[in-house]
Design a protein around this motif. Structure first.
Motif, PDB file in Angstrom:
ATOM      1  N   MET A  95       0.813  -1.215   0.000  1.00  6.88           N
ATOM      2  CA  MET A  95       0.000   0.000   0.000  1.00  6.88           C
ATOM      3  C   MET A  95       0.853   1.274   0.000  1.00  6.88           C
ATOM      4  N   PRO A  96       1.974   1.359   0.748  1.00 11.62           N
ATOM      5  CA  PRO A  96       2.795   2.572   0.681  1.00 11.62           C
ATOM      6  C   PRO A  96       3.346   2.824  -0.720  1.00 11.62           C
ATOM      7  N   LEU A  97       3.493   1.773  -1.524  1.00 11.92           N
ATOM      8  CA  LEU A  97       4.020   1.940  -2.871  1.00 11.92           C
ATOM      9  C   LEU A  97       2.905   2.076  -3.909  1.00 11.92           C
ATOM     10  N   GLY A  98       1.676   2.161  -3.455  1.00 11.92           N
ATOM     11  CA  GLY A  98       0.574   2.345  -4.391  1.00 11.92           C
ATOM     12  C   GLY A  98       0.225   1.097  -5.167  1.00 11.92           C
ATOM     13  N   LEU A  99       0.457  -0.099  -4.604  1.00 11.20           N
ATOM     14  CA  LEU A  99       0.206  -1.346  -5.317  1.00 11.20           C
ATOM     15  C   LEU A  99      -1.009  -2.097  -4.788  1.00 11.20           C
ATOM     16  N   ASP A 100      -1.853  -1.427  -4.009  1.00 13.75           N
ATOM     17  CA  ASP A 100      -3.012  -2.084  -3.402  1.00 13.75           C
ATOM     18  C   ASP A 100      -4.154  -2.171  -4.420  1.00 13.75           C
ATOM     19  N   THR A 101      -3.941  -2.896  -5.482  1.00 10.89           N
ATOM     20  CA  THR A 101      -4.949  -3.049  -6.528  1.00 10.89           C
ATOM     21  C   THR A 101      -5.617  -4.412  -6.389  1.00 10.89           C
ATOM     22  N   ASN A 102      -6.945  -4.413  -6.437  1.00 11.50           N
ATOM     23  CA  ASN A 102      -7.690  -5.676  -6.389  1.00 11.50           C
ATOM     24  C   ASN A 102      -7.923  -6.158  -7.811  1.00 11.50           C
ATOM     25  N   HIS A 103      -7.354  -7.298  -8.140  1.00  5.48           N
ATOM     26  CA  HIS A 103      -7.468  -7.821  -9.494  1.00  5.48           C
ATOM     27  C   HIS A 103      -8.747  -8.635  -9.695  1.00  5.48           C
ATOM     28  N   GLY A 104      -9.549  -8.740  -8.681  1.00  3.06           N
ATOM     29  CA  GLY A 104     -10.838  -9.406  -8.825  1.00  3.06           C
ATOM     30  C   GLY A 104     -10.755 -10.901  -8.568  1.00  3.06           C
ATOM     31  N   CYS A 105     -11.925 -11.522  -8.531  1.00  2.00           N
ATOM     32  CA  CYS A 105     -11.999 -12.950  -8.265  1.00  2.00           C
ATOM     33  C   CYS A 105     -13.240 -13.516  -8.954  1.00  2.00           C
ATOM     34  N   ALA A 106     -13.219 -14.809  -9.188  1.00  2.00           N
ATOM     35  CA  ALA A 106     -14.353 -15.470  -9.836  1.00  2.00           C
ATOM     36  C   ALA A 106     -15.440 -15.731  -8.799  1.00  2.00           C
TER      37      ALA A 106
ATOM     38  N   ARG B 211      15.466   1.133  -3.919  1.00  2.00           N
ATOM     39  CA  ARG B 211      15.380   2.481  -3.330  1.00  2.00           C
ATOM     40  C   ARG B 211      16.367   2.644  -2.184  1.00  2.00           C
ATOM     41  N   ASP B 212      16.365   1.677  -1.265  1.00  2.00           N
ATOM     42  CA  ASP B 212      17.223   1.794  -0.082  1.00  2.00           C
ATOM     43  C   ASP B 212      18.703   1.630  -0.428  1.00  2.00           C
TER      44      ASP B 212
ATOM     45  N   TYR C 127      15.151   9.869  -0.856  1.00  2.56           N
ATOM     46  CA  TYR C 127      14.147   8.931  -1.352  1.00  2.56           C
ATOM     47  C   TYR C 127      13.866   7.807  -0.345  1.00  2.56           C
ATOM     48  N   ALA C 128      14.263   8.013   0.898  1.00  2.00           N
ATOM     49  CA  ALA C 128      14.122   6.951   1.904  1.00  2.00           C
ATOM     50  C   ALA C 128      12.679   6.519   2.089  1.00  2.00           C
ATOM     51  N   HIS C 129      11.742   7.426   1.919  1.00  3.13           N
ATOM     52  CA  HIS C 129      10.316   7.103   2.094  1.00  3.13           C
ATOM     53  C   HIS C 129       9.539   7.291   0.796  1.00  3.13           C
ATOM     54  N   ALA C 130      10.233   7.189  -0.320  1.00  5.45           N
ATOM     55  CA  ALA C 130       9.582   7.406  -1.618  1.00  5.45           C
ATOM     56  C   ALA C 130       8.565   6.294  -1.898  1.00  5.45           C
TER      57      ALA C 130
ATOM     58  N   GLN D 120       4.855   5.665  -6.865  1.00  5.55           N
ATOM     59  CA  GLN D 120       4.592   6.711  -7.850  1.00  5.55           C
ATOM     60  C   GLN D 120       5.819   7.611  -8.063  1.00  5.55           C
ATOM     61  N   ARG D 121       6.578   7.828  -7.011  1.00  5.77           N
ATOM     62  CA  ARG D 121       7.761   8.689  -7.130  1.00  5.77           C
ATOM     63  C   ARG D 121       8.920   7.950  -7.809  1.00  5.77           C
ATOM     64  N   LEU D 122       8.982   6.634  -7.598  1.00  6.75           N
ATOM     65  CA  LEU D 122      10.063   5.858  -8.188  1.00  6.75           C
ATOM     66  C   LEU D 122       9.773   5.466  -9.632  1.00  6.75           C
ATOM     67  N   LEU D 123       8.490   5.383  -9.984  1.00  8.68           N
ATOM     68  CA  LEU D 123       8.106   4.875 -11.295  1.00  8.68           C
ATOM     69  C   LEU D 123       8.747   5.622 -12.465  1.00  8.68           C
ATOM     70  N   PRO D 124       8.873   6.969 -12.443  1.00  7.29           N
ATOM     71  CA  PRO D 124       9.520   7.658 -13.574  1.00  7.29           C
ATOM     72  C   PRO D 124      10.932   7.165 -13.851  1.00  7.29           C
TER      73      PRO D 124
END
Length: 256
Positions: free
Chosen positions: A1-12, A174-175, A182-185, A188-192
């Motif tokens: 979640m801190p890296l913005g990856l909390d995406t729900n890909h769904g389920c059957a 990052r570390d 960038y210790a707490h990047a 979204q900040r690292l993606l570029p």
């Protein structure tokens, strides 16, 4: 979640039986079937008892008429004999008591059968009311029932594992290679930086990656710091080749 990856890909989703509602329905339907059987049995018993009571009543009435006819004949014989009034009354009372005593158990039996018919009729009415109530409850249960689904979230679990691995890799990069700012990047900040185009030159001993610069001076300074840090630590790829990273002085198309 801190890296913005909390995406729900769904389920059957697969429709399944609502177990709680099914249990209630099973109990109600079983009781309804039993009540139906009890109701029919009570109706049949009440009908048979009613027919028997009518038959016994007619038989007892006919038998009583025969006995009273004999009683009248006996009284008429006494009158013909010219007995006294007191003797006549005493004899009539005696004979009537005998007739009533013979009829009493017969009338009691009629009364018992009539009572039995009444009891079974009452049971039948009670079971009818209970069955109507049960059917109404079953209708309400069906109206309130919601569709239940069994969720197959294996795809989401696999993607979660992949995202976690990617997040761990991004945090490790990052570390290890990015400046302390960038210790707490976040992702979204690292993606570029991860999306930068450039050239890849693969050799036997090393793989050299030339990245195009940003259109932002601060980001270019950070990118230069990342390149310097990578080259200082001299990381190697899985095949043992050295990884070399540097920033190009001009932009161009990506070559891989």
């Amino acid at each position: 979640m801190p890296l913005g990856l909390d995406t729900n890909h769904g389920c059957a989703k697969t429709p399944v039986i609502n177990s709680e509602v099914a249990k209630k329905r099973e109990v109600l339907e079983k009781r309804c079937a039993n009540v139906q059987r009890f109701r029919e049995a009570a109706r049949e018993k009440a009908h048979r008892a009613s027919k028997l009571a009518t038959k016994l009543w007619e038989q007892t009435k006919a038998h009583g008429e025969v006995l009273y006819r004999v009683l009248n004949e006996q009284l008429q014989a006494l009158e013909a004999q010219g007995v006294s009034e007191g003797t006549y009354r005493a004899e009539r009372k005696k004979l009537k008591a005998e007739v009533d005593a013979r009829l009493e158990p017969l009338w009691q039996r009629v009364s018992r059968v009539q009572e039995k018919s009444h009891q079974e009729s009452t049971k039948h009415e009670r079971y009818c009311r209970e069955q109507r109530d049960l059917l109404r409850v079953l209708e309400d249960l069906a109206a309130r029932e919601r569709m239940m689904y069994e969720l197959d979230n294996r795809k989401d679990q696999i993607m979660t594992v992949c995202k976690l691995a990617l997040a761990n890799l991004a945090m490790w990069i990052r570390d290890r290679f990015f400046p302390s700012t960038y210790a707490h990047a976040t992702w979204q900040r690292l993606l570029p930086f991860f999306r930068l185009p450039g050239h890849v030159l693969a050799g036997r001993e090393a793989v050299s990656i030339e990245l195009w610069p940003f259109n932002n001076r601060q980001l270019n300074r950070d990118l230069l710091a990342v390149c310097q840090r990578v080259n200082e630590l001299q990381p190697t790829l899985s095949d043992g080749r050295l990884l070399i990273l540097h920033m190009s002085r001009s932009s161009g198309s990506t070559v891989s």
